[in-house]
Enzyme design. Structure first.
Site, PDB file in Angstrom:
ATOM      1  N   THR A 175       4.715  -5.078 -12.138  1.00 18.60           N
ATOM      2  CA  THR A 175       4.753  -6.077 -11.062  1.00 18.60           C
ATOM      3  C   THR A 175       3.841  -7.220 -11.458  1.00 18.60           C
ATOM      4  O   THR A 175       2.618  -7.040 -11.558  1.00 18.60           O
ATOM      5  CB  THR A 175       4.269  -5.457  -9.732  1.00 18.60           C
ATOM      6  N   LYS A 201      10.433  -8.294  -5.582  1.00 16.98           N
ATOM      7  CA  LYS A 201       9.324  -7.327  -5.482  1.00 16.98           C
ATOM      8  C   LYS A 201       8.223  -7.883  -4.578  1.00 16.98           C
ATOM      9  O   LYS A 201       7.574  -7.121  -3.843  1.00 16.98           O
ATOM     10  CB  LYS A 201       8.783  -7.022  -6.890  1.00 16.98           C
ATOM     11  N   LYS A 207      -3.715  -6.723  -6.737  1.00 17.46           N
ATOM     12  CA  LYS A 207      -3.022  -7.604  -7.709  1.00 17.46           C
ATOM     13  C   LYS A 207      -1.704  -8.101  -7.120  1.00 17.46           C
ATOM     14  O   LYS A 207      -1.409  -9.299  -7.154  1.00 17.46           O
ATOM     15  CB  LYS A 207      -2.768  -6.814  -8.996  1.00 17.46           C
TER      16      LYS A 207
HETATM   17  P1  NAP Z   1      -1.153   2.997 -14.370  1.00 18.91           P
HETATM   18  O1  NAP Z   1      -1.021   4.429 -13.985  1.00 18.91           O
HETATM   19  O2  NAP Z   1      -2.487   2.332 -14.341  1.00 18.91           O
HETATM   20  O3  NAP Z   1      -0.480   2.851 -15.827  1.00 18.91           O
HETATM   21  C1  NAP Z   1      -0.486   1.671 -16.572  1.00 18.91           C
HETATM   22  C2  NAP Z   1      -0.269   2.107 -18.012  1.00 18.91           C
HETATM   23  O4  NAP Z   1      -0.068   0.942 -18.827  1.00 18.91           O
HETATM   24  C3  NAP Z   1      -1.487   2.860 -18.569  1.00 18.91           C
HETATM   25  O5  NAP Z   1      -1.036   3.985 -19.288  1.00 18.91           O
HETATM   26  C4  NAP Z   1      -2.135   1.809 -19.456  1.00 18.91           C
HETATM   27  O6  NAP Z   1      -2.842   2.335 -20.547  1.00 18.91           O
HETATM   28  C5  NAP Z   1      -0.938   1.051 -19.956  1.00 18.91           C
HETATM   29  N1  NAP Z   1      -1.310  -0.318 -20.355  1.00 18.91           N
HETATM   30  C6  NAP Z   1      -1.996  -1.223 -19.639  1.00 18.91           C
HETATM   31  N2  NAP Z   1      -2.148  -2.350 -20.342  1.00 18.91           N
HETATM   32  C7  NAP Z   1      -1.530  -2.146 -21.526  1.00 18.91           C
HETATM   33  C8  NAP Z   1      -1.342  -2.943 -22.675  1.00 18.91           C
HETATM   34  N3  NAP Z   1      -1.836  -4.183 -22.748  1.00 18.91           N
HETATM   35  N4  NAP Z   1      -0.647  -2.418 -23.716  1.00 18.91           N
HETATM   36  C9  NAP Z   1      -0.153  -1.142 -23.668  1.00 18.91           C
HETATM   37  N5  NAP Z   1      -0.310  -0.342 -22.600  1.00 18.91           N
HETATM   38  C10 NAP Z   1      -0.989  -0.847 -21.537  1.00 18.91           C
HETATM   39  O7  NAP Z   1      -0.201   2.074 -13.454  1.00 18.91           O
HETATM   40  P2  NAP Z   1       1.195   2.453 -12.775  1.00 18.91           P
HETATM   41  O8  NAP Z   1       0.936   2.944 -11.397  1.00 18.91           O
HETATM   42  O9  NAP Z   1       2.011   3.239 -13.731  1.00 18.91           O
HETATM   43  O10 NAP Z   1       1.805   0.970 -12.616  1.00 18.91           O
HETATM   44  C11 NAP Z   1       2.298   0.246 -13.723  1.00 18.91           C
HETATM   45  C12 NAP Z   1       2.930  -1.053 -13.191  1.00 18.91           C
HETATM   46  O11 NAP Z   1       3.976  -0.714 -12.277  1.00 18.91           O
HETATM   47  C13 NAP Z   1       1.942  -1.936 -12.425  1.00 18.91           C
HETATM   48  O12 NAP Z   1       2.263  -3.307 -12.646  1.00 18.91           O
HETATM   49  C14 NAP Z   1       2.189  -1.548 -10.971  1.00 18.91           C
HETATM   50  O13 NAP Z   1       1.840  -2.576 -10.067  1.00 18.91           O
HETATM   51  C15 NAP Z   1       3.680  -1.277 -10.991  1.00 18.91           C
HETATM   52  N6  NAP Z   1       4.166  -0.304  -9.970  1.00 18.91           N
HETATM   53  C16 NAP Z   1       3.471   0.829  -9.656  1.00 18.91           C
HETATM   54  C17 NAP Z   1       3.967   1.698  -8.687  1.00 18.91           C
HETATM   55  C18 NAP Z   1       3.249   2.970  -8.272  1.00 18.91           C
HETATM   56  O14 NAP Z   1       3.604   3.553  -7.234  1.00 18.91           O
HETATM   57  N7  NAP Z   1       2.285   3.459  -9.029  1.00 18.91           N
HETATM   58  C19 NAP Z   1       5.186   1.433  -8.059  1.00 18.91           C
HETATM   59  C20 NAP Z   1       5.896   0.291  -8.433  1.00 18.91           C
HETATM   60  C21 NAP Z   1       5.366  -0.567  -9.377  1.00 18.91           C
HETATM   61  P3  NAP Z   1      -4.261   3.111 -20.408  1.00 18.91           P
HETATM   62  O15 NAP Z   1      -3.904   4.539 -20.648  1.00 18.91           O
HETATM   63  O16 NAP Z   1      -5.126   2.518 -21.452  1.00 18.91           O
HETATM   64  O17 NAP Z   1      -4.785   2.838 -19.019  1.00 18.91           O
END
Ligand code: NAP
Length: 283
Positions: free
Chosen positions: A92, A167, A235
């Site tokens: 997002t 979104k 964010k």
């Molecule tokens: P998360 O659990 O914090 O996972 C993010 C992942 O991306 C982590 O494994 C992180 O690595 C990796 N990452 C971050 N920056 C990176 C980079 N520059 N290069 C390579 N890998 C990188 O977050 P999430 O909940 O999965 O959410 C991910 C995205 O989807 C966000 O934008 C969020 O807003 C969106 N989203 C989330 C949800 C939800 O319910 N969780 C629902 C819809 C949308 P590390 O292991 O180093 O941290």
């Protein structure tokens, strides 16, 4: 088709597993290398150490954290992917970020689809996400087999950025529902109502919603493991605020939610699930 997946967090890891189940997953990458190494070993795919390890992929999907993470990955992929490949971003981020990604990739004849998702970690684990796609219809078709593997619905909303705009609307509703559920359940606690009876009663009527169903019982037990982190919600709300400000609508829901998640982060709860909002509502 060869598919690469970058960003193996709460959402990305289960999504990558669905791509693998379809027999399409070739390589996985992640900022913390150990996560990529572990999943690659388990699924017997390549653990990428740099963008160059995705060079043979037809589709690379991203589900990383922030705008800067998306831009950094897209800039690196633009240099290595072949013409005709497609990058799909499920993170997002701002509409402007999607436009910058599409422009960066277009100079190399690589397609781009902004495709944020909704459905939470449950939706990712069940392979039942709602995908909001922006970009060229023909480019979306090329990426469809990968996206389909974890989607309940793929909606093509318009040109580049239309997915992120959709979104933003989604997040206004999510933020407002969270405010109402947390405030209501905090009131229920103060009134001494039995949660075992309160929750099924609310879920059976007009107050039924995803957040109450999935997070109601856990928040009443003070369990706030993500799920969806407060830091990610803040964010998202900043992105939403930027869009809403230009639109002229009244933004009471957005303004209240922004203040509340900023306070939660100040209290050290940035990594907690958004249901931690009940802590503020308790007063
Ligand atoms: P998360 O659990 O914090 O996972 C993010 C992942 O991306 C982590 O494994 C992180 O690595 C990796 N990452 C971050 N920056 C990176 C980079 N520059 N290069 C390579 N890998 C990188 O977050 P999430 O909940 O999965 O959410 C991910 C995205 O989807 C966000 O934008 C969020 O807003 C969106 N989203 C989330 C949800 C939800 O319910 N969780 C629902 C819809 C949308 P590390 O292991 O180093 O941290």
């Amino acid at each position: 088709m060869k598919v690469g997946f970058i960003g193996l967090g709460a959402m990305g890891a289960p999504m990558a597993r669905y791509v693998h189940n379809r027999g399409l997953l070739t390589a996985v990458g992640n900022r913390t290398q150990a996560k990529a190494d572990a999943l690659a070993a388990e699924l017997d795919v390549r653990a990428a150490r740099s963008a160059a390890n995705f060079a043979d992929c037809d589709v690379v999907t991203l589900c990383v954290s922030l705008d800067a993470d998306v831009l950094e990955n897209v800039a690196a992929l633009a240099e290595v992917l072949k013409a005709g490949a497609v990058v799909v971003d499920h993170s997002t981020v701002a509409v402007e970020t999607a436009r910058r990604c599409a422009a960066m990739l277009a100079t190399h004849n690589i397609g781009f689809i902004d495709a944020p998702v909704s459905g939470g970690v449950e939706g990712a684990r069940n392979g039942k996400l709602s995908v909001m796609a922006g970009g060229d219809a023909e480019v979306l078709e090329r990426a469809r087999p990968a996206i389909e593997s974890y989607a309940a619905r793929i909606s093509h909303m318009g040109g580049t950025g239309a997915g992120q705009a959709t979104k933003a609307v989604n997040q206004v509703l999510v933020a407002g529902i969270n405010e109402a559920v947390c405030e209501g359940l905090a009131l229920g606690e103060k009134l001494g109502l039995d949660p075992e009876r309160l929750l099924p009663t609310l879920l059976a009527g007009a107050a039924n919603n995803w957040f109450l169903d999935k997070r109601g019982a856990t928040m009443l037990r003070d369990e706030f493991a993500p799920g969806f982190k407060c830091a990610h919600m803040l964010k998202d709300l900043r992105i939403v605020q930027g869009i809403a400000r230009d639109s002229g609508i009244r933004t009471a829901v957005i303004d209240q939610a922004l203040a509340d998640y900023a306070e939660l982060i100040e209290r050290g709860m940035g990594e907690s699930d958004t249901s931690a909002l009940i802590a503020i509502k308790r007063g």
